[in-house]
Design an enzyme around this catalytic site. Structure first.
Site, PDB file in Angstrom:
ATOM      1  N   ILE A 185       0.815  -1.226   0.000  1.00  0.00           N
ATOM      2  CA  ILE A 185       0.000   0.000   0.000  1.00  0.00           C
ATOM      3  C   ILE A 185       0.846   1.273   0.000  1.00  0.00           C
ATOM      4  O   ILE A 185       0.327   2.358  -0.200  1.00  0.00           O
ATOM      5  CB  ILE A 185      -0.987   0.036   1.194  1.00  0.00           C
ATOM      6  CG1 ILE A 185      -0.255  -0.146   2.518  1.00  0.00           C
ATOM      7  CG2 ILE A 185      -2.086  -0.988   1.016  1.00  0.00           C
ATOM      8  CD1 ILE A 185      -0.966   0.491   3.670  1.00  0.00           C
ATOM      9  N   TYR A 213      -0.662   3.849  16.837  1.00  0.00           N
ATOM     10  CA  TYR A 213      -1.781   3.100  16.244  1.00  0.00           C
ATOM     11  C   TYR A 213      -3.082   3.894  16.397  1.00  0.00           C
ATOM     12  O   TYR A 213      -3.815   4.120  15.419  1.00  0.00           O
ATOM     13  CB  TYR A 213      -1.880   1.754  16.954  1.00  0.00           C
ATOM     14  CG  TYR A 213      -3.013   0.847  16.515  1.00  0.00           C
ATOM     15  CD1 TYR A 213      -3.129   0.423  15.197  1.00  0.00           C
ATOM     16  CD2 TYR A 213      -3.943   0.379  17.444  1.00  0.00           C
ATOM     17  CE1 TYR A 213      -4.152  -0.439  14.811  1.00  0.00           C
ATOM     18  CE2 TYR A 213      -4.958  -0.485  17.072  1.00  0.00           C
ATOM     19  CZ  TYR A 213      -5.064  -0.888  15.755  1.00  0.00           C
ATOM     20  OH  TYR A 213      -6.079  -1.746  15.379  1.00  0.00           O
TER      21      TYR A 213
HETATM   22  N1  NAI Z   1      -7.431  -7.892  15.091  1.00  0.00           N
HETATM   23  C1  NAI Z   1      -8.051  -7.025  15.888  1.00  0.00           C
HETATM   24  O1  NAI Z   1      -8.348  -7.315  17.073  1.00  0.00           O
HETATM   25  C2  NAI Z   1      -8.433  -5.685  15.368  1.00  0.00           C
HETATM   26  C3  NAI Z   1      -8.086  -5.268  14.117  1.00  0.00           C
HETATM   27  N2  NAI Z   1      -8.437  -4.013  13.681  1.00  0.00           N
HETATM   28  C4  NAI Z   1      -8.038  -3.554  12.364  1.00  0.00           C
HETATM   29  O2  NAI Z   1      -8.372  -4.514  11.383  1.00  0.00           O
HETATM   30  C5  NAI Z   1      -7.369  -4.536  10.368  1.00  0.00           C
HETATM   31  C6  NAI Z   1      -6.862  -5.960  10.203  1.00  0.00           C
HETATM   32  O3  NAI Z   1      -6.341  -6.372  11.450  1.00  0.00           O
HETATM   33  P1  NAI Z   1      -5.466  -7.693  11.608  1.00  0.00           P
HETATM   34  O4  NAI Z   1      -5.777  -8.663  10.529  1.00  0.00           O
HETATM   35  O5  NAI Z   1      -5.638  -8.115  13.021  1.00  0.00           O
HETATM   36  O6  NAI Z   1      -4.004  -7.093  11.423  1.00  0.00           O
HETATM   37  P2  NAI Z   1      -2.626  -7.926  11.277  1.00  0.00           P
HETATM   38  O7  NAI Z   1      -1.564  -7.137  11.958  1.00  0.00           O
HETATM   39  O8  NAI Z   1      -2.817  -9.329  11.686  1.00  0.00           O
HETATM   40  O9  NAI Z   1      -2.394  -7.896   9.695  1.00  0.00           O
HETATM   41  C7  NAI Z   1      -2.017  -6.717   9.023  1.00  0.00           C
HETATM   42  C8  NAI Z   1      -1.457  -7.105   7.662  1.00  0.00           C
HETATM   43  O10 NAI Z   1      -0.992  -5.898   7.041  1.00  0.00           O
HETATM   44  C9  NAI Z   1       0.090  -6.284   6.229  1.00  0.00           C
HETATM   45  N3  NAI Z   1       0.931  -5.136   5.862  1.00  0.00           N
HETATM   46  C10 NAI Z   1       1.894  -4.531   6.592  1.00  0.00           C
HETATM   47  N4  NAI Z   1       2.509  -3.584   5.849  1.00  0.00           N
HETATM   48  C11 NAI Z   1       1.910  -3.578   4.634  1.00  0.00           C
HETATM   49  C12 NAI Z   1       2.093  -2.851   3.437  1.00  0.00           C
HETATM   50  N5  NAI Z   1       3.048  -1.910   3.323  1.00  0.00           N
HETATM   51  N6  NAI Z   1       1.299  -3.116   2.379  1.00  0.00           N
HETATM   52  C13 NAI Z   1       0.339  -4.062   2.461  1.00  0.00           C
HETATM   53  N7  NAI Z   1       0.119  -4.801   3.556  1.00  0.00           N
HETATM   54  C14 NAI Z   1       0.902  -4.555   4.640  1.00  0.00           C
HETATM   55  C15 NAI Z   1       0.857  -7.307   7.068  1.00  0.00           C
HETATM   56  O11 NAI Z   1       1.698  -8.103   6.251  1.00  0.00           O
HETATM   57  C16 NAI Z   1      -0.268  -8.070   7.723  1.00  0.00           C
HETATM   58  O12 NAI Z   1      -0.579  -9.253   7.025  1.00  0.00           O
HETATM   59  C17 NAI Z   1      -6.284  -3.566  10.818  1.00  0.00           C
HETATM   60  O13 NAI Z   1      -6.454  -2.341  10.139  1.00  0.00           O
HETATM   61  C18 NAI Z   1      -6.531  -3.380  12.289  1.00  0.00           C
HETATM   62  O14 NAI Z   1      -6.161  -2.113  12.731  1.00  0.00           O
HETATM   63  C19 NAI Z   1      -9.136  -3.144  14.467  1.00  0.00           C
HETATM   64  C20 NAI Z   1      -9.483  -3.511  15.740  1.00  0.00           C
HETATM   65  C21 NAI Z   1      -9.235  -4.823  16.265  1.00  0.00           C
HETATM   66  C1  AKB Z   2      -8.050  -3.732  19.499  1.00  0.00           C
HETATM   67  C2  AKB Z   2      -7.080  -3.623  18.409  1.00  0.00           C
HETATM   68  O1  AKB Z   2      -7.143  -2.704  17.632  1.00  0.00           O
HETATM   69  C3  AKB Z   2      -5.976  -4.604  18.293  1.00  0.00           C
HETATM   70  N1  AKB Z   2      -6.413  -5.948  18.555  1.00  0.00           N
HETATM   71  C4  AKB Z   2      -4.882  -4.260  19.260  1.00  0.00           C
HETATM   72  O2  AKB Z   2      -4.955  -4.759  20.406  1.00  0.00           O
HETATM   73  O3  AKB Z   2      -4.007  -3.468  18.902  1.00  0.00           O
END
Ligand code: NAI
Ligand code: AKB
EC number: 1.1.1.103
Length: 373
Positions: free
Chosen positions: A107, A195
């Site tokens: 991205i 974040y």
């Molecule tokens: N998992 C959770 O509990 C929560 C997640 N979110 C949001 O949901 C979304 C997805 O979360 P997750 O899957 O848990 O995150 P994650 O940290 O598991 O995955 C993020 C992905 O982004 C990719 N990434 C990093 N740099 C990149 C780049 N330059 N270009 C393209 N991809 C890149 C990584 O390789 C990774 O696979 C995030 O935006 C997060 O902030 C929000 C609240 C809670």
């Molecule tokens: C709640 C979120 O956004 C995430 N799982 C984190 O703990 O950073």
């Protein structure tokens, strides 16, 4: 076309208001960086929307994290396998690679992103790439680049190509001066992590692009998400995923948050359904573009208590990580998601007992399969 005429035309478009009373889409970002002479007089930047009868063509960025693979599989059931493209900068495991279209997308590379959108006729974009709260604090400059510069690229591509854009925000977009119990949609947001700061920025930029350019931006603030078959990526709520692995595998778990740390949480099935529901909601039902969504709220001690009902020998100990604890202490304890429930009918399915049963069943059957092999 004379520059003065162009400027007058832009100014008059800026004053137009649609019938709904909100700001009309007036000034595509390309106006700001290009010579006015390059813009065709009859340009219509938001004419690329797909007919309602068509399936959306979906791109998921950052799709190999905790949530993206599940989202792809959920959306493919609805829109067809080939209409949902998963992307990331990492190499996908074989089962993911074989399950549907996968493409490399960084991205931070605007041209690469635009090429993917154009070549695949993408109409909906789910922007999942991010560095989460704990890893973000360990690498602030990378978090700033991915979470802020990356978002700018996504917003510009989405606006240029008339996409419907989903960007998840988080409970982490609030801070110690926000009301914490409960936390409403609209209140003080002064997070103290990179974040959280980047997510408030995403909420505000997305809403700005909506009001200014008519970008169809939709955003949910997720609680901590708990999933069975994918690993969390370095957040503060990760303990609530790891505890199930360890309870089944070892009968004990060392928790990095204090026993009384209350945080909002949600099972992944609810999270993915909420995401699709807000994306499919009629625009007129959305009184806001950024909504809290919630399911349950618990402490490590309460979660352990519920696990004990199923795993009587389970033991939890505490070894507090000061960085994660400080973050958790600044986040909401309970999330007020009444606007999502009122506007587009949000309703969660999983409370704590269903969550624990589902997670233990998944890990229990996995470990039985492993033992049998
Ligand atoms: N998992 C959770 O509990 C929560 C997640 N979110 C949001 O949901 C979304 C997805 O979360 P997750 O899957 O848990 O995150 P994650 O940290 O598991 O995955 C993020 C992905 O982004 C990719 N990434 C990093 N740099 C990149 C780049 N330059 N270009 C393209 N991809 C890149 C990584 O390789 C990774 O696979 C995030 O935006 C997060 O902030 C929000 C609240 C809670
Ligand atoms: C709640 C979120 O956004 C995430 N799982 C984190 O703990 O950073």
């Amino acid at each position: 076309m004379p520059v003065v005429w162009m400027l007058r035309r832009v100014a008059s478009r800026m004053l137009q208001r649609p019938a709904c009373g909100c700001q009309a889409p007036v000034l595509p970002s390309r106006f700001l960086g290009t010579s006015p002479q390059q813009i065709p007089a009859d340009a219509n930047y938001h004419s690329t929307s797909f007919s309602e009868a068509d399936q959306p063509r979906v791109l998921i960025t950052g799709g190999l994290g905790q949530l993206g693979v599940g989202l792809a599989s959920f959306l493919r059931k609805r829109f067809g396998k080939d209409n949902v493209i998963l992307s990331d900068i990492r190499k996908p495991p074989e089962h993911v690679f074989l399950s549907g279209p996968f493409i490399y997308s960084d991205i931070l590379d605007y041209k690469n992103l635009r090429e993917i959108v154009v070549n695949n006729r993408v109409t909906w974009l789910f922007h999942y790439s991010a560095l989460l709260s704990a890893v973000g604090e360990a690498n602030v400059s990378l978090a700033r680049a991915v979470n802020i510069t990356g978002l700018h690229n996504v917003l510009d591509v989405a606006e240029e190509h008339g996409l419907r854009l989903f960007v998840p925000s988080t409970i982490g977009a609030f801070g110690p001066t926000s009301p914490r119990n409960p936390t409403p949609d609209l209140c003080i947001q002064r997070p103290r992590t990179i974040y959280g700061v980047s997510k408030v920025h995403a909420e505000l930029m997305g809403e700005y692009y909506y009001y200014r350019y008519g970008l169809d931006f939709r955003c949910l603030r997720y609680p901590g998400i708990i999933s069975a078959d994918s690993q969390p990526g370095g957040g503060t709520t990760d303990y609530a995923v790891q505890i199930f692995h360890d309870a089944v595998k070892n009968g004990r778990f060392e928790c990095n948050l204090k026993p009384s740390t209350r945080l909002p949480m949600m099972y992944i099935d609810d999270c993915l359904r909420a995401t699709l529901e807000v994306m499919e909601a009629p625009a007129e039902s959305l009184s806001m573009r950024t909504y809290n969504v919630n399911a349950m709220s618990f402490t490590p001690a309460e979660l352990a208590q519920e696990i004990l009902k199923h795993v009587p020998e389970f033991q939890i100990t505490y070894n507090v990580d000061p960085v994660r604890q400080a973050i958790a202490d600044s986040w909401p304890m309970n999330f007020d998601d009444s606007n999502a429930r009122k506007d587009w009918g949000w309703k969660h399915d999983f409370d704590l007992p269903e969550l624990v049963t589902t997670m233990l069943n998944f890990h229990g059957s996995e470990s039985r399969v492993a033992q049998a092999n």
